[in-house]
Scaffold this motif. Structure first.
Motif, PDB file in Angstrom:
ATOM      1  N   THR A 105       0.516  -1.406   0.200  1.00  0.00           N
ATOM      2  CA  THR A 105       0.349   0.253  -0.494  1.00  0.00           C
ATOM      3  C   THR A 105       1.298   1.357  -0.031  1.00  0.00           C
ATOM      4  OG1 THR A 105      -1.549  -1.028   0.921  1.00  0.00           O
ATOM      5  CG2 THR A 105      -1.808   1.385   1.146  1.00  0.00           C
ATOM      6  N   GLU A 290      -4.722   5.822  -1.170  1.00  0.00           N
ATOM      7  CA  GLU A 290      -4.388   4.494  -1.511  1.00  0.00           C
ATOM      8  C   GLU A 290      -5.749   3.465  -0.574  1.00  0.00           C
ATOM      9  OE1 GLU A 290      -3.347   2.640  -3.606  1.00  0.00           O
ATOM     10  OE2 GLU A 290      -3.253   3.936  -4.221  1.00  0.00           O
ATOM     11  N   CYS A 291      -5.565   4.146   1.083  1.00  0.00           N
ATOM     12  CA  CYS A 291      -6.284   3.558   1.840  1.00  0.00           C
ATOM     13  C   CYS A 291      -7.204   3.370   2.060  1.00  0.00           C
ATOM     14  CB  CYS A 291      -5.548   4.420   3.287  1.00  0.00           C
ATOM     15  SG  CYS A 291      -4.037   4.122   3.469  1.00  0.00           S
TER      16      CYS A 291
END
Length: 300
Positions: A105, A290-291
């Motif tokens: 990630t 992204e998270c």
């Protein structure tokens, strides 16, 4: 004490000879010798032991080397950050982390950041949170990836979406390899290899229960590659995260999860009151995307 003199000192500590350090620094040997003599005079102590072939650090020299490394690195980081124009997004982002599949990630966010801002560069420092704590507190790291993160009043954090599953890495010819999962009684009395941080964590102690003290911990590690080699050589079975070590079909090792299952969460943390550079801010924004699964405007 000037930064230039500390750079001279570090160059000599690394090279081990006046001639080698002078060549690296592009200065004359008399100039270097005079600067280092002045440094010893300033501190009032001997920093080097002069041998026939090489120069070695004294105990005081080793202490100064540790300080000088941090001072010079912080000065270089400040110079790089301040050299960027106010609106420009470029420069370096410094990240401390352990080994884990959840780093995917982080790297996806780094790539996203690079795609949007090609002048951003990343510098990775690997180790456990304990190994990297001093660098983080001294301002040498912008971000720290913490495993089993605890709340800190002076830090902000962003939880990573995946968790790491704990298990046991072993040789394929080990009797444990016949099992689907590993319970505490299966490793009681066995020689085991464990991460220094993981073996002390409350989760692992809770999993092993009263059998924890019967584990014969023959080796501890902070990064897993060399520990996996020790498993191949028969030193013991290894507690580690799943997917930490690549396991080819024709390889000698296999992984089995522990039962009851144990998972570790992770988060990226940064200092609450420390100013982030434009590059670090841009990376953090990409990491948030992204998270959360958000798509930036440039990707729509």
């Amino acid at each position: 004490m000037e930064l230039r003199t500390l750079r001279y000192f570090l160059a000599l500590a690394h090279a081990g000879t006046i001639s080698g350090a002078a060549k690296e620094l592009h200065v004359t040997q008399p100039t270097l010798s005079r600067q280092l003599a002045d440094l010893e005079k300033e501190f009032g102590t001997t920093l080097f032991e002069r041998g026939s072939k090489r120069i070695r650090l004294t105990v005081e020299g080793v202490r100064l080397r540790d300080y000088a490394t941090s001072i010079v690195a912080l000065a270089d980081k400040a110079t790089a950050d301040l050299a960027q124009p106010d609106r420009a997004v470029g420069g370096s982002v410094f990240i401390g982390c352990g080994e884990s599949e959840v780093m995917r990630t982080v790297f996806r966010a780094a790539k996203r950041c690079r795609d949007e801002h090609p002048d951003v560069r990343f510098h990775l420092f690997s180790g456990t949170s304990i190994d990297l704590e001093d660098r983080f507190n001294d301002g040498l790291l912008d971000f720290l990836v913490e495993f089993e993160p605890l709340p800190h009043p002076d830090r902000l954090s962003l939880s990573l979406p995946e968790s790491d599953r704990w298990g046991v890495l072993m040789r394929k010819d080990d009797p444990l390899a016949e099992r689907v999962s590993v319970r505490p009684e299966n490793v009681a009395g066995r020689t085991v290899i464990g991460s220094r941080q993981g073996m002390k964590s409350g989760k692992m102690r809770e999993w092993a229960g009263e059998l924890h003290d019967r584990l014969d911990v023959v080796l501890t590690y902070n990064l897993g590659l060399n520990a996996a080699i020790a498993v191949e050589e028969g030193m013991g079975v290894m507690f580690c995260y799943d997917r930490l070590i690549r396991l080819p079909e024709d390889g000698a090792l296999c992984f089995r999860p522990i039962d009851p299952p144990v998972y570790s969460d992770s988060a990226v943390v940064w200092k609450k009151h420390r100013h982030l550079s434009n590059a670090a801010e841009a990376f953090l924004q990409c990491l948030r995307e992204e998270c959360t699964g958000e798509v930036s405007i440039g990707e729509r």
